[in-house]
Enzyme design. Structure first.
Site, short mmCIF file in Angstrom:
data_model
loop_
_atom_site.label_atom_id
_atom_site.label_comp_id
_atom_site.label_asym_id
_atom_site.label_seq_id
_atom_site.Cartn_x
_atom_site.Cartn_y
_atom_site.Cartn_z
N LYS A 158 0.82 -1.21 0.00
CA LYS A 158 0.00 0.00 0.00
C LYS A 158 0.86 1.27 0.00
O LYS A 158 0.43 2.30 -0.48
CB LYS A 158 -0.91 0.02 1.23
CG LYS A 158 -1.79 -1.21 1.44
CD LYS A 158 -2.93 -1.27 0.46
CE LYS A 158 -4.07 -2.19 0.87
NZ LYS A 158 -3.76 -3.61 0.91
C1 PLP Z 1 -4.44 -4.73 0.59
C2 PLP Z 1 -3.69 -5.98 0.55
C3 PLP Z 1 -4.01 -7.01 -0.35
C4 PLP Z 1 -5.19 -6.91 -1.29
O1 PLP Z 1 -5.03 -5.88 -2.24
P1 PLP Z 1 -6.28 -5.34 -3.06
O2 PLP Z 1 -5.77 -4.20 -3.86
O3 PLP Z 1 -7.31 -4.94 -2.04
O4 PLP Z 1 -6.76 -6.47 -3.89
C5 PLP Z 1 -3.21 -8.11 -0.38
N1 PLP Z 1 -2.16 -8.26 0.47
C6 PLP Z 1 -1.83 -7.30 1.35
C7 PLP Z 1 -0.68 -7.53 2.27
C8 PLP Z 1 -2.57 -6.14 1.42
O5 PLP Z 1 -2.24 -5.18 2.30
#
Ligand code: PLP
Length: 466
Positions: free
Chosen positions: A112
């Protein structure tokens, strides 16, 4: 570049307005009115470029009219200056065909950061231009919250209210949010699931008066700028593995369908993507939708991969819109049906549009643990549980073995060290960059999952618009 809403009624907006708005006023999500096109020569021209230069080339068509190329380069240089690896998103080889794309070298140890560090810079730049103030309201299953808070803590033009499901995020995730002591940061633990928290946030945005009074904005992956930033690493990785001459597949551990939609966007822009594997845990609405056309909401089962414990996947609407023929009015009707009955069937056009590129897999706790052990035994790599779900799906896929498969490693294993220890017996250490996380004091408030409680809390603490 202009952006249109997936529900067809909100006005088309430029990049700056789309970034500040998050959700469209008709309840839809913004998508580019057309995908920028990269020729084979354009893609070949990315070879050897740094991450920041790649980011500038890939994103510049999307920000045209809102940022100059030099402004974009400045913002990217600052955003990625806080990553602990020179390559920003390094590729690691597991065996002759499997690779990991490590996306967790940012300040909060999950992918993120790649998008939110840039989004924090974009907010600051655009709000300074307008002399305006924003109230960010978001729901997090753990990683978005910490990354968003890190990206905006201490800035005076933004307040952030972050809702997380009480007791359903890891201790590292919670502390990364609640130990940030800045006057503009507000953490709320909701008595409910991530979907309950997300539904509360959506309702606040749909309340036109409330939303206008506090100038609400979203940092969830419904914000287009986040997805845009994630397109970059698909190009960066594919070019290193031989694009444009060799196609590459990606396996993506998926929750809200944001990360994998960025891969779809890369393919639409001309990147030779052989396949996108959508890997879910047992909360498998996306697997059911892609394999069988059944998009119906189940009950969320808590797992070792909380960032994927989702049964309504916001960004899936973007795929339904784009792959299904871009008919906003029809999609608005379809989504209204889903919102009232919690179930819908994909149309034939949507199914065929998705099938051209996507496969999906549902991975349970055993499959996850097996993949973690394989990565450790075969390649000496300790994976976090989310990345292990992606790797399990990648290894089970029936792709042509000549095509390299890149699994997106979405979190550092230390972020989920209890789950990693249970599966492998190894307890990963926290990297030095998170500092004294376990000594710092926490601050957060617990609230019931009701609209009244949450809006009253926000109204008490947010800055109303002048
Ligand atoms: C947010 C997240 C996901 C999922 O990502 P999306 O964009 O919501 O599909 C997968 N793994 C981790 C560690 C995340 O923080």
């Amino acid at each position: 570049m202009h952006y249109v809403s997936t529900r067809g009624r909100a006005a088309a907006l430029g990049f700056e307005d789309v970034t500040l708005a998050g959700l469209a006023s008709d309840g839809g999500l913004y998508v580019p009115e057309a995908w920028p096109q990269f020729s084979a020569a354009d893609i070949a021209g990315l070879a050897g470029l740094s991450y920041v230069e790649t980011a500038v080339r890939v994103m510049r068509p999307f920000v045209a009219g809102s940022l100059t190329e030099d402004e974009l380069r400045d913002l990217c240089t600052t955003a990625y200056g806080r990553f602990s690896h020179q390559a920003i998103t390094p590729l690691v080889q597991l065996d002759h065909r499997h690779w990991l794309l490590e996306l967790f070298h940012g300040p909060t140890l999950a992918f993120k950061d790649v998008a939110l560090q840039l989004l924090g810079q974009l907010f600051e730049r655009f709000l300074a231009r307008r002399d305006d103030h924003l109230t960010i309201v978001g729901a997090t299953s753990g990683d978005t919250g910490s990354a968003a808070i890190d990206a905006v803590a201490g800035r005076d033009k933004v307040d952030i209210f972050m809702l997380h499901p009480d007791g359903r995020v890891s201790d590292v995730q919670r502390r990364q949010m609640t130990t940030v002591r800045a006057p503009n940061v507000h953490n709320i633990a909701i008595a409910g699931s991530f979907d309950d928290a997300q539904a509360l946030v959506k309702r606040m945005f749909n309340d036109a008066d409330f939303s206008a009074r506090f100038n609400l904005s979203a940092v969830n992956s419904i914000n287009w700028a986040r997805l845009m930033a994630q397109i970059v690493y698909y190009f960066y990785a594919a070019v290193r593995l031989g694009a444009p001459d060799r196609p590459v597949a990606f396996s993506v551990p998926t929750g809200n369908f944001g990360d994998v939609f960025a891969g779809y966007a890369a393919a639409k822009m001309g990147l030779p993507v052989a396949r996108l594997i959508v890997a879910t845990n047992v909360n498998d609405i996306l697997h059911r939708a892609l394999s069988d056309g059944d998009y119906s909401q189940g009950t969320v089962v808590p797992t070792a991969t909380p960032s994927m414990d989702i049964q309504v996947s916001s960004n899936f609407e973007r795929l339904l819109f784009d792959a299904g023929g871009r008919d906003g009015a029809a999609l608005a009707t379809q989504m209204a049906g889903f919102e009232s009955s919690k179930a819908m069937r994909l149309t034939n056009a949507q199914r065929e549009g998705a099938a051209a590129l996507f496969r999906s897999a549902r991975v349970d706790a055993d499959g996850m643990a097996l993949a973690m052990r394989w990565a450790h035994e075969a390649a000496g790599q300790v994976l976090d549980p989310h990345s292990a779900i992606g790797l399990s799906a990648a290894r089970a896929d029936d792709l042509d073995p000549a095509v390299p498969v890149v699994t997106l490693a979405t979190a550092h294993p230390a972020k989920f060290r209890d789950a990693v220890e249970r599966a492998t017996g190894i307890r990963p250490g926290l990297p030095a960059r998170v500092g004294s996380l376990f000594e710092r004091e926490e601050a957060y408030d617990r609230l019931p999952a009701t609209f009244e409680a949450v809006t009253a809390y926000v109204a008490d603490r947010a800055t109303p618009r002048a």
